[in-house]
Design a protein around this motif. Sequence first.
Motif, PDB file in Angstrom:
ATOM      1  N   GLY A 200       6.764  12.266   0.828  1.00 48.70           N
ATOM      2  CA  GLY A 200       6.562  10.891   0.380  1.00 48.70           C
ATOM      3  C   GLY A 200       7.866  10.121   0.334  1.00 48.70           C
ATOM      4  O   GLY A 200       7.922   8.935   0.697  1.00 48.70           O
ATOM      5  N   LEU A 201       8.925  10.810  -0.108  1.00 43.59           N
ATOM      6  CA  LEU A 201      10.245  10.174  -0.140  1.00 43.59           C
ATOM      7  C   LEU A 201      10.708   9.782   1.258  1.00 43.59           C
ATOM      8  O   LEU A 201      11.263   8.697   1.464  1.00 43.59           O
ATOM      9  CB  LEU A 201      11.268  11.128  -0.770  1.00 43.59           C
ATOM     10  N   LYS A 202      10.480  10.659   2.207  1.00 39.72           N
ATOM     11  CA  LYS A 202      10.903  10.384   3.594  1.00 39.72           C
ATOM     12  C   LYS A 202      10.171   9.156   4.143  1.00 39.72           C
ATOM     13  O   LYS A 202      10.763   8.335   4.863  1.00 39.72           O
ATOM     14  CB  LYS A 202      10.643  11.598   4.476  1.00 39.72           C
TER      15      LYS A 202
ATOM     16  N   ALA B  59       0.834  -1.210   0.000  1.00 41.70           N
ATOM     17  CA  ALA B  59       0.000   0.000   0.000  1.00 41.70           C
ATOM     18  C   ALA B  59       0.866   1.256   0.000  1.00 41.70           C
ATOM     19  O   ALA B  59       0.564   2.247  -0.681  1.00 41.70           O
ATOM     20  CB  ALA B  59      -0.923  -0.011   1.217  1.00 41.70           C
ATOM     21  N   GLY B  60       1.964   1.222   0.767  1.00 38.90           N
ATOM     22  CA  GLY B  60       2.867   2.377   0.819  1.00 38.90           C
ATOM     23  C   GLY B  60       3.499   2.657  -0.533  1.00 38.90           C
ATOM     24  O   GLY B  60       3.588   3.814  -0.965  1.00 38.90           O
ATOM     25  N   LYS B  61       3.918   1.600  -1.229  1.00 37.24           N
ATOM     26  CA  LYS B  61       4.514   1.776  -2.552  1.00 37.24           C
ATOM     27  C   LYS B  61       3.490   2.294  -3.556  1.00 37.24           C
ATOM     28  O   LYS B  61       3.783   3.171  -4.372  1.00 37.24           O
ATOM     29  CB  LYS B  61       5.108   0.455  -3.039  1.00 37.24           C
ATOM     30  N   GLN B  62       2.297   1.745  -3.474  1.00 37.32           N
ATOM     31  CA  GLN B  62       1.247   2.197  -4.377  1.00 37.32           C
ATOM     32  C   GLN B  62       0.909   3.660  -4.143  1.00 37.32           C
ATOM     33  O   GLN B  62       0.684   4.425  -5.084  1.00 37.32           O
ATOM     34  CB  GLN B  62      -0.002   1.327  -4.199  1.00 37.32           C
ATOM     35  N   GLN B  63       0.859   4.027  -2.872  1.00 39.58           N
ATOM     36  CA  GLN B  63       0.577   5.428  -2.544  1.00 39.58           C
ATOM     37  C   GLN B  63       1.676   6.348  -3.076  1.00 39.58           C
ATOM     38  O   GLN B  63       1.399   7.427  -3.586  1.00 39.58           O
ATOM     39  CB  GLN B  63       0.437   5.590  -1.028  1.00 39.58           C
ATOM     40  N   TRP B  64       2.915   5.907  -2.980  1.00 40.04           N
ATOM     41  CA  TRP B  64       4.042   6.707  -3.464  1.00 40.04           C
ATOM     42  C   TRP B  64       3.980   6.872  -4.986  1.00 40.04           C
ATOM     43  O   TRP B  64       4.166   7.964  -5.507  1.00 40.04           O
ATOM     44  CB  TRP B  64       5.352   6.064  -3.038  1.00 40.04           C
TER      45      TRP B  64
END
Length: 284
Positions: A71-73, A35-40
């Motif tokens: 988002g990078l952080k 989910a985190g990767k998709q959000q990024w």
Amino acid sequence: GNDDQRLMFGARAKVAGLGFREGVLRHLAAQGEVAGKQQWEATKVIEGKFINEYWAEPNLVEGSLVRLEDGLKKRAAAEGWDPDYLKAMKQEIRGKAMDNVIDQAVANGNLTYAKKVFDENKESVDPKTAEGLAKKVIAAEQRQINNTYNAAFIQVRDSEQGLKALESALAKDQKIDDATRNQQQLKIAQRLDIINNKRQADALRAEMRMERQARQFESLATSPYGLTDNDRAEMGNMYLTNPAMRPRIDQALQADKALYAFRQMDDPAKQEAQLNKWISGAVA
């Protein structure tokens, strides 16, 4: 025996329970990572479109970059990035954003803004990206200079003086690169050759025309004949019946009248002066 069995079963159940919970936690963590990767990825797409639309609003672009860096952080924390890698990724994100802004500025004819964006951000991106952006800005500047000279060339293309002035301006221009300068200079030189060749051709035709007129009038001057009465009668009928011939008939009659006056001259100097007038284009 039953007590021992219950204890052993309980121990195995606890182990199984712990394993199950760990599996659930790993699954949830994996789901969270996905989910985190998709959000990024979604954030990059959304902010990229935002920057593309509001390229001329520096505060809005900077706000978009702040959201991208946040988002990078998060990705750095989730994946345990090295600080140097996080810094490099920030430079990459800013470089892509500035590339987008500069592309839009150039496409909209705002080269001044494109150069301003580059100058303000060249130290904030990696050297390779900065080099690419510099080339893009320089290429856009040369296209604009070239277009300016093209427009000026069209304005003066039929003027030798104007073309030479444009050629002089090209030689003094410090902003234009050698390739563009050479292209423009070649075009001007070719046009000057065309004008010069045309002038020479016009002069040659004028000279031939004057020689032809001289021979015609000399022939008339020495001929014992002019228009006869029959000639004049035929011209009169033609004048009435064929309007298209009237200009030529008027010229013939005027020339005959001038020839008659020429023959009445008893002074050779006057005759020579009249011949020179005819040769220069005067009929009477």
